[in-house]
Design a protein around this motif. Structure first.
Motif, PDB file in Angstrom:
ATOM      1  N   UNK A 122     -51.113  30.490   3.341  1.00 38.70           N
ATOM      2  CA  UNK A 122     -49.741  30.239   3.806  1.00 38.70           C
ATOM      3  C   UNK A 122     -48.988  29.339   2.823  1.00 38.70           C
ATOM      4  N   UNK A 123     -49.681  28.345   2.292  1.00 36.97           N
ATOM      5  CA  UNK A 123     -49.046  27.453   1.327  1.00 36.97           C
ATOM      6  C   UNK A 123     -48.645  28.223   0.069  1.00 36.97           C
ATOM      7  N   UNK A 124     -49.501  29.103  -0.421  1.00 39.44           N
ATOM      8  CA  UNK A 124     -49.181  29.896  -1.611  1.00 39.44           C
ATOM      9  C   UNK A 124     -47.993  30.818  -1.341  1.00 39.44           C
ATOM     10  N   UNK A 125     -47.955  31.427  -0.149  1.00 42.72           N
ATOM     11  CA  UNK A 125     -46.827  32.306   0.190  1.00 42.72           C
ATOM     12  C   UNK A 125     -45.523  31.512   0.263  1.00 42.72           C
ATOM     13  N   UNK A 126     -45.588  30.307   0.840  1.00 41.38           N
ATOM     14  CA  UNK A 126     -44.371  29.487   0.951  1.00 41.38           C
ATOM     15  C   UNK A 126     -43.863  29.083  -0.422  1.00 41.38           C
ATOM     16  N   UNK A 127     -44.753  28.718  -1.308  1.00 38.12           N
ATOM     17  CA  UNK A 127     -44.334  28.328  -2.663  1.00 38.12           C
ATOM     18  C   UNK A 127     -43.781  29.534  -3.402  1.00 38.12           C
ATOM     19  N   UNK A 128     -44.459  30.675  -3.278  1.00 37.77           N
ATOM     20  CA  UNK A 128     -44.016  31.886  -3.983  1.00 37.77           C
ATOM     21  C   UNK A 128     -42.662  32.374  -3.475  1.00 37.77           C
ATOM     22  N   UNK A 184     -31.329  33.005 -15.061  1.00 39.31           N
ATOM     23  CA  UNK A 184     -30.788  32.305 -16.226  1.00 39.31           C
ATOM     24  C   UNK A 184     -31.812  31.266 -16.672  1.00 39.31           C
ATOM     25  N   UNK A 185     -31.439  30.402 -17.589  1.00 43.22           N
ATOM     26  CA  UNK A 185     -32.362  29.406 -18.125  1.00 43.22           C
ATOM     27  C   UNK A 185     -32.807  28.436 -17.037  1.00 43.22           C
ATOM     28  N   UNK A 186     -31.896  28.016 -16.191  1.00 43.04           N
ATOM     29  CA  UNK A 186     -32.250  27.096 -15.103  1.00 43.04           C
ATOM     30  C   UNK A 186     -33.227  27.769 -14.149  1.00 43.04           C
ATOM     31  N   UNK A 187     -33.007  29.042 -13.858  1.00 40.30           N
ATOM     32  CA  UNK A 187     -33.901  29.789 -12.972  1.00 40.30           C
ATOM     33  C   UNK A 187     -35.275  29.951 -13.587  1.00 40.30           C
ATOM     34  N   UNK A 188     -35.307  30.202 -14.886  1.00 40.80           N
ATOM     35  CA  UNK A 188     -36.599  30.354 -15.567  1.00 40.80           C
ATOM     36  C   UNK A 188     -37.371  29.040 -15.554  1.00 40.80           C
ATOM     37  N   UNK A 189     -36.653  27.940 -15.751  1.00 45.40           N
ATOM     38  CA  UNK A 189     -37.306  26.620 -15.716  1.00 45.40           C
ATOM     39  C   UNK A 189     -37.832  26.341 -14.313  1.00 45.40           C
ATOM     40  N   UNK A 190     -37.014  26.683 -13.319  1.00 45.03           N
ATOM     41  CA  UNK A 190     -37.444  26.485 -11.927  1.00 45.03           C
ATOM     42  C   UNK A 190     -38.667  27.344 -11.620  1.00 45.03           C
ATOM     43  N   UNK A 191     -38.684  28.582 -12.061  1.00 46.84           N
ATOM     44  CA  UNK A 191     -39.841  29.460 -11.815  1.00 46.84           C
ATOM     45  C   UNK A 191     -41.100  28.923 -12.494  1.00 46.84           C
ATOM     46  N   UNK A 192     -40.935  28.350 -13.666  1.00 43.06           N
ATOM     47  CA  UNK A 192     -42.074  27.781 -14.363  1.00 43.06           C
ATOM     48  C   UNK A 192     -42.630  26.573 -13.574  1.00 43.06           C
ATOM     49  N   UNK A 193     -41.738  25.765 -13.022  1.00 43.07           N
ATOM     50  CA  UNK A 193     -42.170  24.619 -12.208  1.00 43.07           C
ATOM     51  C   UNK A 193     -42.871  25.101 -10.934  1.00 43.07           C
ATOM     52  N   UNK A 194     -42.345  26.165 -10.349  1.00 40.76           N
ATOM     53  CA  UNK A 194     -42.967  26.724  -9.143  1.00 40.76           C
ATOM     54  C   UNK A 194     -44.349  27.284  -9.465  1.00 40.76           C
ATOM     55  N   UNK A 195     -44.491  27.944 -10.602  1.00 42.64           N
ATOM     56  CA  UNK A 195     -45.796  28.479 -10.998  1.00 42.64           C
ATOM     57  C   UNK A 195     -46.796  27.347 -11.221  1.00 42.64           C
ATOM     58  N   UNK A 196     -46.355  26.247 -11.817  1.00 38.64           N
ATOM     59  CA  UNK A 196     -47.246  25.086 -11.998  1.00 38.64           C
ATOM     60  C   UNK A 196     -47.644  24.497 -10.652  1.00 38.64           C
ATOM     61  N   UNK A 197     -46.696  24.426  -9.734  1.00 40.40           N
ATOM     62  CA  UNK A 197     -46.982  23.913  -8.397  1.00 40.40           C
ATOM     63  C   UNK A 197     -47.983  24.818  -7.663  1.00 40.40           C
ATOM     64  N   UNK A 198     -47.802  26.144  -7.831  1.00 35.04           N
ATOM     65  CA  UNK A 198     -48.732  27.097  -7.206  1.00 35.04           C
ATOM     66  C   UNK A 198     -50.145  26.924  -7.769  1.00 35.04           C
ATOM     67  N   UNK A 199     -50.248  26.716  -9.069  1.00 34.79           N
ATOM     68  CA  UNK A 199     -51.549  26.533  -9.709  1.00 34.79           C
ATOM     69  C   UNK A 199     -52.226  25.262  -9.197  1.00 34.79           C
TER      70      UNK A 199
END
Length: 172
Positions: free
Chosen positions: A108-114, A123-138
Protein backbone atom coordinates in the motif's frame (compact mmCIF):
# COMPACT_ATOMS: atom_id res chain seq x y z
CA UNK A 1 -4.94 -27.94 66.68
CA UNK A 2 -2.02 -25.49 66.72
CA UNK A 3 0.15 -28.18 68.26
CA UNK A 4 -0.81 -30.60 65.50
CA UNK A 5 0.01 -28.02 62.84
CA UNK A 6 3.32 -27.18 64.48
CA UNK A 7 4.25 -30.85 64.71
CA UNK A 8 3.32 -31.46 61.08
CA UNK A 9 5.36 -28.44 60.05
CA UNK A 10 8.36 -29.60 62.04
CA UNK A 11 8.00 -33.10 60.64
CA UNK A 12 7.92 -31.77 57.08
CA UNK A 13 10.85 -29.46 57.71
CA UNK A 14 12.99 -32.22 59.18
CA UNK A 15 15.17 -34.37 56.97
CA UNK A 16 13.63 -37.04 54.79
CA UNK A 17 15.25 -39.77 56.88
CA UNK A 18 13.52 -38.69 60.13
CA UNK A 19 10.84 -41.04 61.38
CA UNK A 20 7.50 -39.70 62.57
CA UNK A 21 4.86 -41.71 64.39
CA UNK A 22 1.17 -40.91 64.77
CA UNK A 23 -0.06 -42.01 68.22
CA UNK A 24 -3.37 -41.50 70.02
CA UNK A 25 -3.04 -40.06 73.52
CA UNK A 26 -5.18 -40.92 76.57
CA UNK A 27 -8.02 -38.64 75.41
CA UNK A 28 -8.03 -40.06 71.88
CA UNK A 29 -6.36 -37.07 70.20
CA UNK A 30 -3.59 -37.81 67.75
CA UNK A 31 -0.06 -36.85 68.71
CA UNK A 32 2.95 -36.86 66.43
CA UNK A 33 6.31 -37.89 67.81
CA UNK A 34 9.73 -39.16 66.74
CA UNK A 35 9.66 -42.26 68.94
CA UNK A 36 7.45 -45.30 68.32
CA UNK A 37 4.09 -45.34 70.05
CA UNK A 38 3.59 -47.16 73.31
CA UNK A 39 1.69 -50.33 72.43
CA UNK A 40 0.58 -51.13 68.91
CA UNK A 41 -2.10 -48.46 68.54
CA UNK A 42 0.01 -45.98 66.53
CA UNK A 43 1.32 -45.93 62.99
CA UNK A 44 4.40 -44.65 61.20
CA UNK A 45 3.95 -41.57 58.99
CA UNK A 46 5.88 -41.22 55.73
CA UNK A 47 7.42 -37.75 55.59
CA UNK A 48 8.19 -36.32 52.17
CA UNK A 49 9.59 -32.92 51.22
CA UNK A 50 7.00 -30.34 50.22
CA UNK A 51 8.69 -29.90 46.84
CA UNK A 52 8.15 -33.48 45.67
CA UNK A 53 9.21 -37.03 46.25
CA UNK A 54 12.03 -38.02 48.56
CA UNK A 55 15.26 -37.25 46.65
CA UNK A 56 17.09 -40.11 48.37
CA UNK A 57 14.55 -42.63 47.07
CA UNK A 58 14.54 -41.05 43.61
CA UNK A 59 18.32 -41.45 43.42
CA UNK A 60 17.97 -45.16 44.13
CA UNK A 61 15.41 -45.72 41.38
CA UNK A 62 16.80 -45.14 37.86
CA UNK A 63 13.30 -45.42 36.36
CA UNK A 64 12.19 -42.39 38.36
CA UNK A 65 14.90 -40.13 36.98
CA UNK A 66 13.48 -37.27 34.89
CA UNK A 67 13.70 -37.87 31.17
CA UNK A 68 14.34 -41.59 31.57
CA UNK A 69 10.90 -42.45 30.25
CA UNK A 70 10.09 -44.46 33.37
CA UNK A 71 7.85 -41.81 34.95
CA UNK A 72 4.27 -41.05 34.08
CA UNK A 73 3.32 -37.39 33.67
CA UNK A 74 0.90 -36.00 36.18
CA UNK A 75 -2.36 -34.52 34.99
CA UNK A 76 -1.17 -30.99 35.77
CA UNK A 77 2.07 -31.61 33.82
CA UNK A 78 0.04 -32.84 30.85
CA UNK A 79 -2.18 -29.76 31.02
CA UNK A 80 0.87 -27.51 31.25
CA UNK A 81 2.41 -29.19 28.19
CA UNK A 82 -0.81 -28.78 26.22
CA UNK A 83 -1.03 -25.12 27.26
CA UNK A 84 2.54 -24.52 26.10
CA UNK A 85 1.78 -26.21 22.76
CA UNK A 86 -1.27 -23.97 22.28
CA UNK A 87 0.74 -20.88 23.24
CA UNK A 88 3.46 -21.77 20.70
CA UNK A 89 0.77 -22.28 18.04
CA UNK A 90 -0.80 -18.89 18.84
CA UNK A 91 2.60 -17.15 18.75
CA UNK A 92 3.40 -18.78 15.40
CA UNK A 93 0.09 -17.76 13.85
CA UNK A 94 0.34 -14.24 15.26
CA UNK A 95 3.82 -13.95 13.70
CA UNK A 96 2.47 -15.19 10.35
CA UNK A 97 -0.36 -12.66 10.48
CA UNK A 98 2.08 -9.89 11.39
CA UNK A 99 4.36 -10.81 8.46
CA UNK A 100 1.35 -10.72 6.12
CA UNK A 101 0.27 -7.33 7.53
CA UNK A 102 3.79 -6.01 6.96
CA UNK A 103 3.69 -7.14 3.32
CA UNK A 104 0.27 -5.57 2.72
CA UNK A 105 1.32 -2.30 4.39
CA UNK A 106 4.46 -2.17 2.22
CA UNK A 107 2.48 -2.74 -0.96
CA UNK A 108 0.00 0.00 0.00
CA UNK A 109 2.85 2.38 0.80
CA UNK A 110 4.49 1.71 -2.59
CA UNK A 111 1.16 2.28 -4.39
CA UNK A 112 0.60 5.56 -2.51
CA UNK A 113 4.07 6.84 -3.38
CA UNK A 114 3.75 5.74 -7.02
CA UNK A 115 0.37 7.47 -7.38
CA UNK A 116 2.05 10.84 -6.80
CA UNK A 117 3.97 10.54 -10.07
CA UNK A 118 0.72 10.91 -12.01
CA UNK A 119 0.37 14.51 -10.88
CA UNK A 120 3.86 15.50 -12.07
CA UNK A 121 4.11 17.89 -14.98
CA UNK A 122 5.98 16.92 -18.13
CA UNK A 123 8.80 19.41 -17.63
CA UNK A 124 12.08 19.76 -15.73
CA UNK A 125 10.33 20.32 -12.40
CA UNK A 126 8.19 17.23 -12.99
CA UNK A 127 11.22 15.15 -13.88
CA UNK A 128 12.99 16.29 -10.72
CA UNK A 129 9.89 15.48 -8.68
CA UNK A 130 9.64 12.01 -10.27
CA UNK A 131 13.28 11.36 -9.47
CA UNK A 132 12.65 12.31 -5.82
CA UNK A 133 9.60 10.04 -5.74
CA UNK A 134 11.62 7.15 -7.19
CA UNK A 135 14.28 7.66 -4.48
CA UNK A 136 11.56 7.71 -1.83
CA UNK A 137 10.07 4.50 -3.25
CA UNK A 138 13.48 2.81 -3.15
CA UNK A 139 14.05 3.87 0.47
CA UNK A 140 10.57 2.70 1.46
CA UNK A 141 11.09 -0.61 -0.35
CA UNK A 142 14.37 -1.20 1.51
CA UNK A 143 12.75 -0.39 4.86
CA UNK A 144 9.83 -2.67 4.07
CA UNK A 145 12.11 -5.47 2.95
CA UNK A 146 13.96 -5.28 6.28
CA UNK A 147 10.73 -5.34 8.29
CA UNK A 148 9.25 -8.21 6.29
CA UNK A 149 12.44 -10.28 6.41
CA UNK A 150 12.59 -9.73 10.20
CA UNK A 151 8.99 -10.93 10.50
CA UNK A 152 9.78 -13.92 8.27
CA UNK A 153 12.80 -14.83 10.44
CA UNK A 154 10.54 -14.77 13.51
CA UNK A 155 8.04 -17.03 11.73
CA UNK A 156 10.85 -19.43 10.77
CA UNK A 157 12.19 -19.51 14.34
CA UNK A 158 8.73 -20.13 15.82
CA UNK A 159 7.99 -22.77 13.18
CA UNK A 160 11.22 -24.59 14.06
CA UNK A 161 10.27 -24.42 17.74
CA UNK A 162 6.84 -25.84 16.94
CA UNK A 163 8.38 -28.62 14.87
CA UNK A 164 10.83 -29.44 17.65
CA UNK A 165 8.53 -29.15 20.68
CA UNK A 166 5.09 -29.54 19.17
CA UNK A 167 2.24 -27.14 18.61
CA UNK A 168 -1.45 -27.59 19.02
CA UNK A 169 -4.22 -25.32 17.82
CA UNK A 170 -6.50 -23.98 20.56
CA UNK A 171 -9.54 -26.17 21.04
CA UNK A 172 -7.82 -29.37 19.88
Amino acid sequence: MKLLFALCFLAAASSATAQVYKCPDATGKLQFQQTPCVGSSGSKVEVRPASGPDPTKAALSPAAAPGSGGEKKSFSDTLADERMQRERWVKLNDAKLDADRQRVACEEQQRAIASRTASSNNNLAGATRNQAIASEMQAAATTCQNRVSGADRLVDRLQAECDRQGCRAPGT
